[in-house]
Design a protein around this motif. Structure first.
Motif, mmCIF file in Angstrom:
data_model
loop_
_atom_site.group_PDB
_atom_site.id
_atom_site.type_symbol
_atom_site.label_atom_id
_atom_site.label_comp_id
_atom_site.label_asym_id
_atom_site.label_seq_id
_atom_site.Cartn_x
_atom_site.Cartn_y
_atom_site.Cartn_z
ATOM 1 N N PHE A 86 -108.196 -47.269 -58.236
ATOM 2 C CA PHE A 86 -107.853 -47.124 -56.824
ATOM 3 C C PHE A 86 -108.639 -45.941 -56.270
ATOM 4 O O PHE A 86 -109.109 -45.088 -57.018
ATOM 5 C CB PHE A 86 -106.350 -46.879 -56.656
ATOM 6 C CG PHE A 86 -105.499 -48.001 -57.164
ATOM 7 C CD1 PHE A 86 -105.332 -49.156 -56.413
ATOM 8 C CD2 PHE A 86 -104.860 -47.911 -58.403
ATOM 9 C CE1 PHE A 86 -104.537 -50.199 -56.873
ATOM 10 C CE2 PHE A 86 -104.066 -48.955 -58.875
ATOM 11 C CZ PHE A 86 -103.907 -50.100 -58.110
ATOM 12 N N LYS A 89 -110.614 -42.370 -49.536
ATOM 13 C CA LYS A 89 -111.716 -41.558 -48.995
ATOM 14 C C LYS A 89 -112.862 -41.361 -50.000
ATOM 15 O O LYS A 89 -113.655 -40.435 -49.840
ATOM 16 C CB LYS A 89 -111.221 -40.165 -48.536
ATOM 17 C CG LYS A 89 -109.976 -40.164 -47.687
ATOM 18 C CD LYS A 89 -110.206 -40.659 -46.282
ATOM 19 C CE LYS A 89 -108.895 -40.704 -45.530
ATOM 20 N NZ LYS A 89 -108.875 -41.755 -44.512
ATOM 21 N N LYS A 91 -114.723 -44.157 -51.359
ATOM 22 C CA LYS A 91 -115.203 -45.518 -51.575
ATOM 23 C C LYS A 91 -116.592 -45.575 -52.244
ATOM 24 O O LYS A 91 -116.782 -46.296 -53.226
ATOM 25 C CB LYS A 91 -115.260 -46.229 -50.224
ATOM 26 C CG LYS A 91 -115.579 -47.685 -50.328
ATOM 27 C CD LYS A 91 -115.573 -48.319 -48.941
ATOM 28 C CE LYS A 91 -116.007 -49.750 -49.056
ATOM 29 N NZ LYS A 91 -116.614 -50.234 -47.822
ATOM 30 N N LEU A 106 -111.354 -52.616 -55.732
ATOM 31 C CA LEU A 106 -111.085 -53.787 -54.897
ATOM 32 C C LEU A 106 -112.361 -54.486 -54.407
ATOM 33 O O LEU A 106 -112.414 -55.715 -54.307
ATOM 34 C CB LEU A 106 -110.228 -53.357 -53.693
ATOM 35 C CG LEU A 106 -109.706 -54.457 -52.772
ATOM 36 C CD1 LEU A 106 -108.866 -55.463 -53.537
ATOM 37 C CD2 LEU A 106 -108.884 -53.861 -51.638
ATOM 38 N N TRP A 137 -109.826 -50.405 -35.907
ATOM 39 C CA TRP A 137 -108.858 -50.288 -37.012
ATOM 40 C C TRP A 137 -107.489 -49.792 -36.544
ATOM 41 O O TRP A 137 -106.455 -50.332 -36.925
ATOM 42 C CB TRP A 137 -109.425 -49.350 -38.084
ATOM 43 C CG TRP A 137 -108.608 -49.292 -39.332
ATOM 44 C CD1 TRP A 137 -107.596 -48.410 -39.615
ATOM 45 C CD2 TRP A 137 -108.728 -50.156 -40.473
ATOM 46 N NE1 TRP A 137 -107.088 -48.669 -40.856
ATOM 47 C CE2 TRP A 137 -107.766 -49.725 -41.407
ATOM 48 C CE3 TRP A 137 -109.563 -51.231 -40.787
ATOM 49 C CZ2 TRP A 137 -107.615 -50.342 -42.637
ATOM 50 C CZ3 TRP A 137 -109.408 -51.843 -42.020
ATOM 51 C CH2 TRP A 137 -108.435 -51.401 -42.934
ATOM 52 N N ASN A 138 -107.507 -48.736 -35.697
ATOM 53 C CA ASN A 138 -106.242 -48.133 -35.266
ATOM 54 C C ASN A 138 -105.782 -48.591 -33.884
ATOM 55 O O ASN A 138 -104.799 -48.091 -33.364
ATOM 56 C CB ASN A 138 -106.359 -46.600 -35.270
ATOM 57 C CG ASN A 138 -106.366 -46.065 -36.682
ATOM 58 O OD1 ASN A 138 -105.616 -46.539 -37.540
ATOM 59 N ND2 ASN A 138 -107.209 -45.092 -36.946
ATOM 60 N N SER A 153 -105.014 -55.506 -50.765
ATOM 61 C CA SER A 153 -104.618 -54.329 -51.548
ATOM 62 C C SER A 153 -103.258 -54.542 -52.202
ATOM 63 O O SER A 153 -103.014 -54.084 -53.322
ATOM 64 C CB SER A 153 -104.559 -53.090 -50.648
ATOM 65 O OG SER A 153 -105.819 -52.864 -50.065
ATOM 66 N N PHE A 156 -103.875 -56.665 -55.167
ATOM 67 C CA PHE A 156 -104.650 -55.898 -56.151
ATOM 68 C C PHE A 156 -103.741 -54.944 -56.932
ATOM 69 O O PHE A 156 -103.829 -54.845 -58.159
ATOM 70 C CB PHE A 156 -105.742 -55.128 -55.411
ATOM 71 C CG PHE A 156 -106.743 -54.433 -56.283
ATOM 72 C CD1 PHE A 156 -107.607 -55.159 -57.095
ATOM 73 C CD2 PHE A 156 -106.859 -53.044 -56.276
ATOM 74 C CE1 PHE A 156 -108.562 -54.520 -57.887
ATOM 75 C CE2 PHE A 156 -107.812 -52.396 -57.051
ATOM 76 C CZ PHE A 156 -108.661 -53.130 -57.862
ATOM 77 N N THR A 180 -102.819 -43.675 -45.318
ATOM 78 C CA THR A 180 -103.869 -44.523 -45.913
ATOM 79 C C THR A 180 -103.290 -45.775 -46.578
ATOM 80 O O THR A 180 -102.077 -45.865 -46.815
ATOM 81 C CB THR A 180 -104.641 -43.744 -46.989
ATOM 82 O OG1 THR A 180 -103.702 -43.307 -47.982
ATOM 83 C CG2 THR A 180 -105.370 -42.543 -46.406
ATOM 84 N N THR A 181 -104.185 -46.701 -46.874
ATOM 85 C CA THR A 181 -103.773 -47.920 -47.559
ATOM 86 C C THR A 181 -103.220 -47.597 -48.950
ATOM 87 O O THR A 181 -102.251 -48.201 -49.399
ATOM 88 C CB THR A 181 -104.976 -48.881 -47.710
ATOM 89 O OG1 THR A 181 -105.575 -49.047 -46.431
ATOM 90 C CG2 THR A 181 -104.555 -50.232 -48.244
HETATM 91 P P1 AVW Z 1 -109.537 -44.755 -46.801
HETATM 92 P P2 AVW Z 1 -107.369 -45.949 -48.222
HETATM 93 N N1 AVW Z 1 -111.825 -47.997 -38.969
HETATM 94 O O1 AVW Z 1 -110.794 -44.121 -47.306
HETATM 95 O O2 AVW Z 1 -106.466 -45.200 -49.158
HETATM 96 C C1 AVW Z 1 -112.318 -48.975 -39.732
HETATM 97 O O3 AVW Z 1 -108.669 -43.939 -45.900
HETATM 98 O O4 AVW Z 1 -106.821 -46.254 -46.863
HETATM 99 O O5 AVW Z 1 -108.744 -45.181 -48.098
HETATM 100 N N2 AVW Z 1 -111.990 -49.141 -41.002
HETATM 101 C C2 AVW Z 1 -111.154 -48.259 -41.527
HETATM 102 C C3 AVW Z 1 -110.593 -47.200 -40.841
HETATM 103 C C4 AVW Z 1 -110.962 -47.069 -39.488
HETATM 104 N N3 AVW Z 1 -110.503 -46.063 -38.727
HETATM 105 N N4 AVW Z 1 -109.773 -46.507 -41.668
HETATM 106 C C5 AVW Z 1 -109.842 -47.100 -42.827
HETATM 107 N N5 AVW Z 1 -110.662 -48.154 -42.739
HETATM 108 C C6 AVW Z 1 -110.987 -49.072 -43.772
HETATM 109 C C7 AVW Z 1 -107.817 -50.391 -51.033
HETATM 110 C C8 AVW Z 1 -112.396 -48.829 -44.143
HETATM 111 O O6 AVW Z 1 -112.955 -50.010 -44.621
HETATM 112 C C9 AVW Z 1 -108.514 -49.909 -52.298
HETATM 113 F F1 AVW Z 1 -108.020 -50.595 -53.366
HETATM 114 C C10 AVW Z 1 -112.235 -47.820 -45.232
HETATM 115 O O7 AVW Z 1 -113.338 -47.825 -46.094
HETATM 116 C C11 AVW Z 1 -108.229 -48.433 -52.383
HETATM 117 O O8 AVW Z 1 -107.446 -48.115 -53.525
HETATM 118 C C12 AVW Z 1 -110.977 -48.314 -45.919
HETATM 119 O O9 AVW Z 1 -110.184 -48.816 -44.874
HETATM 120 C C13 AVW Z 1 -107.478 -48.088 -51.125
HETATM 121 O O10 AVW Z 1 -107.029 -49.340 -50.579
HETATM 122 C C14 AVW Z 1 -110.260 -47.277 -46.729
HETATM 123 O O11 AVW Z 1 -109.884 -46.134 -46.016
HETATM 124 C C15 AVW Z 1 -108.374 -47.403 -50.134
HETATM 125 O O12 AVW Z 1 -107.766 -47.347 -48.898
#
Ligand code: AVW
Length: 252
Positions: A86, A89, A91, A106, A137-138, A153, A156, A180-181
């Protein structure tokens, strides 16, 4: 002479179209789907239809997570569930680390790789897929990409097992950010005893293993799961990315 000139013009036009011509959203979807290694077991045409059913001809702010249930069912995961990573921030760092390794984030799953970086939505009264003029997104919670990533997610995290890893960003004050997700979806779905441990990996900077933000993560984690935290230098992570023969667990 006229014939030769016409042929040259046609040739140049075709070459330009091939080199400059962008794939449409549907073409990109099907291209990525067909490229997916084990796609032989999947039917990309069927997957596309399940996908568009979720949002086409609908208000793009009214697409709930469960709109993607049949899509997720049509393209089941088939990765090593005990090699789950997982991230939040981080990626690109995680993408580099798992490249050429059998560890899975993912974006290495079929649906994750097909939709990574794409934006899409539908409109009431139209059977088309749009890539422009879609909600941010928001802008609204139930927009097509956000609900899709939340749904994927969920699936997953549900299949993850044994010892899982979470890569966090130490350059910010809140590496475990409640909005966050990872925090809203994934952390709650990592269940004990299916998952035995969660190892947080962080490059210590503004935050490290002792940060308040990680205490919040520890308390959000389902009871029974062993929590570990490891601080690792950026140099070591980079080295590990360029040396995929090193098992990922030896990177920290
Ligand atoms: P994140 P998470 N506009 O780095 O924990 C467009 O915060 O949320 O990590 N796309 C967005 C925006 C935004 N404002 N904010 C977030 N995203 C999308 C799934 C964008 O694609 C995996 F398995 C960004 O790269 C990880 O363990 C992504 O959401 C976990 O969830 C992640 O934002 C990462 O999600």
């Amino acid at each position: 002479v006229t014939v030769v000139i016409s042929l040259v013009i046609v040739f140049v036009a075709v070459v330009l179209e091939i080199t400059l011509g962008k794939r449409t959203f549907k073409q990109e979807f099907e291209y990525r789907c067909s490229k997916f290694e084990s796609s032989k077991k999947y039917n990309c045409t069927e997957i596309w239809h399940e996908f568009e059913k979720a949002y086409v001809n609908r208000d793009p702010c009214k697409i709930p997570m469960n709109a993607y249930d049949s899509l997720v069912a049509a393209a089941p995961f088939e990765h090593a569930y005990n090699k789950t990573l997982f991230w939040s921030k981080t990626k690109n760092l995680v993408r580099d680390l798992t490249k050429n390794r059998d560890d899975v984030n993912l974006e290495k799953t079929l649906l994750g790789s097909v939709l990574d970086g794409l934006t899409w939505c539908g409109k009431m009264g139209s059977s088309e897929t749009f890539t422009k003029g879609c909600p941010e997104w928001n802008e609204c919670v139930n927009n097509p990409p956000r609900s899709f990533w939340n749904r994927l997610s969920t699936a997953f995290a549900d299949v993850a097992c044994e010892d899982v890893t979470l890569i966090l960003d130490g350059s910010i004050d809140t590496p475990f950010n409640p909005s966050t997700t990872f925090a809203t979806i994934e952390v709650k779905r990592i269940k004990y005893p299916k998952v035995k441990s969660l190892t947080v990996v962080i490059v210590p900077q503004k935050s490290n293993c002792n940060s308040e933000s990680l205490k919040a993560l520890k308390s959000a984690l389902v009871q029974g799961i062993t929590y570990n935290c490891k601080e690792v230098t950026e140099a070591k992570i980079k080295k590990c990315s360029s040396d995929p023969k090193t098992p990922i667990g030896k990177c920290w």
